[in-house]
Design an enzyme around this catalytic site. Sequence first.
Site, PDB file in Angstrom:
ATOM      1  CD  GLU A 113      -6.827   4.940  56.941  1.00 38.22           C
ATOM      2  OE1 GLU A 113      -5.586   5.103  56.904  1.00 38.22           O
ATOM      3  OE2 GLU A 113      -7.488   4.534  55.963  1.00 38.22           O
TER       4      GLU A 113
ATOM      5  CG  ASP B  35      -2.507   0.615  53.752  1.00 37.95           C
ATOM      6  OD1 ASP B  35      -2.779   0.011  52.702  1.00 37.95           O
ATOM      7  OD2 ASP B  35      -3.377   1.077  54.512  1.00 37.95           O
TER       8      ASP B  35
ATOM      9  CG  HIS C  47      -5.828  -1.712  53.524  1.00 40.55           C
ATOM     10  ND1 HIS C  47      -5.849  -0.447  52.987  1.00 40.55           N
ATOM     11  CD2 HIS C  47      -6.909  -2.342  53.002  1.00 40.55           C
ATOM     12  CE1 HIS C  47      -6.889  -0.328  52.179  1.00 40.55           C
ATOM     13  NE2 HIS C  47      -7.545  -1.461  52.162  1.00 40.55           N
TER      14      HIS C  47
ATOM     15  CG  HIS D  44      -6.362   1.013  56.841  1.00 41.81           C
ATOM     16  ND1 HIS D  44      -6.839   0.677  55.591  1.00 41.81           N
ATOM     17  CD2 HIS D  44      -7.271   0.516  57.722  1.00 41.81           C
ATOM     18  CE1 HIS D  44      -7.986  -0.005  55.709  1.00 41.81           C
ATOM     19  NE2 HIS D  44      -8.255  -0.116  57.001  1.00 41.81           N
ATOM     20  CE1 TYR D  45       0.350   3.896  53.086  1.00 38.43           C
ATOM     21  CE2 TYR D  45       2.174   2.756  54.124  1.00 38.43           C
ATOM     22  CZ  TYR D  45       1.531   3.201  52.991  1.00 38.43           C
ATOM     23  OH  TYR D  45       2.059   2.953  51.750  1.00 38.43           O
ATOM     24  CB  THR D  46      -3.154   8.556  56.681  1.00 36.07           C
ATOM     25  OG1 THR D  46      -1.820   8.980  57.023  1.00 36.07           O
ATOM     26  CG2 THR D  46      -3.972   8.349  57.955  1.00 36.07           C
TER      27      THR D  46
END
Length: 254
Positions: free
Chosen positions: A99, A151, A141, A34-36
């Site tokens: 993340e 993401d 994700h 994921h990215y945040t």
Amino acid sequence: MSGFSPDFAGAEVRVSPNFTQRRGTDRPDMVILHYTGMPTGAEAEAWLCDPASEVSSHYLVHEDGRVVQMVRESDRAWHAGKSSWRGITDVNSWSVGIEIVNPGHTLGYTAFPKCQIEAVIALCGNIIVRHGIVPERILAHSDVAPGRKVDPGEKFPWRALARGGVGHFVEPAHVKNGPVLRPGDNGAEVEKLQSMLSLYGYGVEITGSFDRETEIVVAAFQRHFRPRKVDGVADPSTIETLRRLLLALRHKPA
């Protein structure tokens, strides 16, 4: 007080209360990246550990490469939400969530720093070895929740991960003019495309009709495997890249 010893030797520990027991398995067989999507890593770390957020991940990788573990790998973190892959709909129970600090598409999407990606490769490599996770189950994700999530996005360097021994990757076919499949199309070629996407793992219904769901899944595929052009249209490059991935799976060493 740390609460537990990290599963990954290089990680700091900051315990999140947002977890439950895994359901149907006692160990993961997927990694979801994921990215945040928040302004700073500090804000993301605090949010993932806030009971009010009802979200968490096993790990957070900061821009400087620092790794923080928040949930034990033996437990179920709350990172994937409504998602599916190869018929599994409780992705949280079957995965490790990572993340990666990045503001994301709505806050000035930026390239991922080299030291951050090196840390992601080291972390994923360690998880892969300890749990025997196969390359094709290192996923975005957006792969498991197409349309709902985008993401870690088209700037994420999957090629660099593959060079580090992480993930399933083939060189994307060159974008060029040719026949395309697009929303509104129907017939055997659309059915074949849907079948190939489903065979790889995407949750798409095989109907022979290029509907909105198919468009969303094609865009998710492009975002991971053919990021040069993400438009939801199945052009020759998209279809050929998908064929290469499936062929690589069939020829994978035992």
